[in-house]
Enzyme design. Structure first.
Site, short mmCIF file in Angstrom:
data_model
loop_
_atom_site.label_atom_id
_atom_site.label_comp_id
_atom_site.label_asym_id
_atom_site.label_seq_id
_atom_site.Cartn_x
_atom_site.Cartn_y
_atom_site.Cartn_z
N LYS A 87 0.85 -1.19 0.00
CA LYS A 87 0.00 0.00 0.00
C LYS A 87 0.89 1.24 0.00
O LYS A 87 1.77 1.39 0.86
CB LYS A 87 -0.88 -0.05 1.25
CG LYS A 87 -2.20 0.64 1.12
CD LYS A 87 -3.05 0.28 2.33
CE LYS A 87 -4.35 1.02 2.34
NZ LYS A 87 -5.08 0.81 3.59
C1 E4P Z 1 -8.34 1.95 3.64
O1 E4P Z 1 -7.64 1.06 3.24
C2 E4P Z 1 -8.29 2.51 5.00
O2 E4P Z 1 -7.70 1.57 5.86
C3 E4P Z 1 -9.63 2.80 5.60
O3 E4P Z 1 -10.70 2.41 4.81
C4 E4P Z 1 -9.73 4.13 6.27
O4 E4P Z 1 -11.01 4.27 6.83
P1 E4P Z 1 -11.35 5.39 7.90
O5 E4P Z 1 -11.56 6.68 7.18
O6 E4P Z 1 -12.61 4.91 8.56
O7 E4P Z 1 -10.18 5.48 8.85
#
Ligand code: E4P
Length: 223
Positions: A87
């Site tokens: 990522k």
């Molecule tokens: C995506 O990969 C992130 O981990 C995640 O969806 C972030 O979500 P949040 O805005 O609820 O922290």
């Protein structure tokens, strides 16, 4: 539509895997910190433990923000298991890193996408997934789901192979909307996955079926 679970919690991942509907996992540094996972070795071990639970697609995020650092970290993460997807944040150095890692045969997930322009650049660099954060857009009074529809439409126009991974999903209607709009993947918190199962009429209907069955059994016994 693929379902990923958005957590670094091993019990939740195992529970979702046991349901039989899980296609992968997304983590981020905040989710890893929430589980108290610190130090390089523990972080590696934790990613390995996640990979041992699920069949594929475990997003592990780099911490470096410079090209060389992201490449080094990305290769290290990818060496943990073939299921790892590296990522990478949507920044200039990140785009270069996605291009490089893709050339090395390493899958990438470009995270922190908040506009169609960012999605197009990441797709052109060869990202396997792009993650638009719809809940965080809603938080600033912008319609997060609209971005999913826009990106799916653009990717369809050019047959980009990059998959749209709807992220920052906070509730059931987010998930349903993303499905309507054709998101290839949704990453979902455990409580939202479980919430999809629930409907009060299901509970009421089942209670009625079981009560009627019991009554019929009892009247058969007493006859
Ligand atoms: C995506 O990969 C992130 O981990 C995640 O969806 C972030 O979500 P949040 O805005 O609820 O922290």
């Amino acid at each position: 539509m693929k379902f990923f679970i958005d957590t670094a919690n091993l019990s939740e991942i195992q529970e979702a895997q046991n349901l039989g509907v899980l296609d992968g996992v997304t983590t981020n540094p905040s989710l890893m910190a929430k589980e108290g996972i610190t130090g390089e070795e523990n972080i590696r071990k934790h990613y390995k433990a996640i990979c041992d639970i699920v069949d594929n697609n475990v997003s592990a995020e780099v911490i470096a923000t410079d090209f060389q650092g992201m490449i080094k970290e990305g290769k290290e993460l990818a060496s943990i298991d073939d299921k790892i997807v590296v990522k990478i944040p949507m920044i200039k150095e990140g785009v270069k890193a996605i291009k490089y890692l893709t050339g090395e045969g390493i899958r990438t997930n470009c995270t922190l996408i908040f506009s169609a322009g960012q999605a197009i650049i990441a797709a052109k660099a060869g990202a396997s997934y792009i993650s638009p954060f719809i809940g965080r857009l809603d938080d600033i009074a912008s319609e997060g789901a609209d971005l999913i529809g826009q990106i799916v439409h653009i990717f369809d126009n050019y047959q980009f192979k990059t998959e749209v991974l709807a992220a920052s999903i906070r509730h059931n209607m987010h998930l349903i909307r993303c499905a309507e709009l054709g998101a290839h993947v949704a990453t979902i918190p455990y409580k939202v996955i479980v919430g999809l199962l629930n409907h009060p009429l299901t509970d009421k209907g089942l209670a009625q079926f079981l009560a009627d069955h019991k009554k019929a059994q009892e009247s058969m016994v007493s006859a």
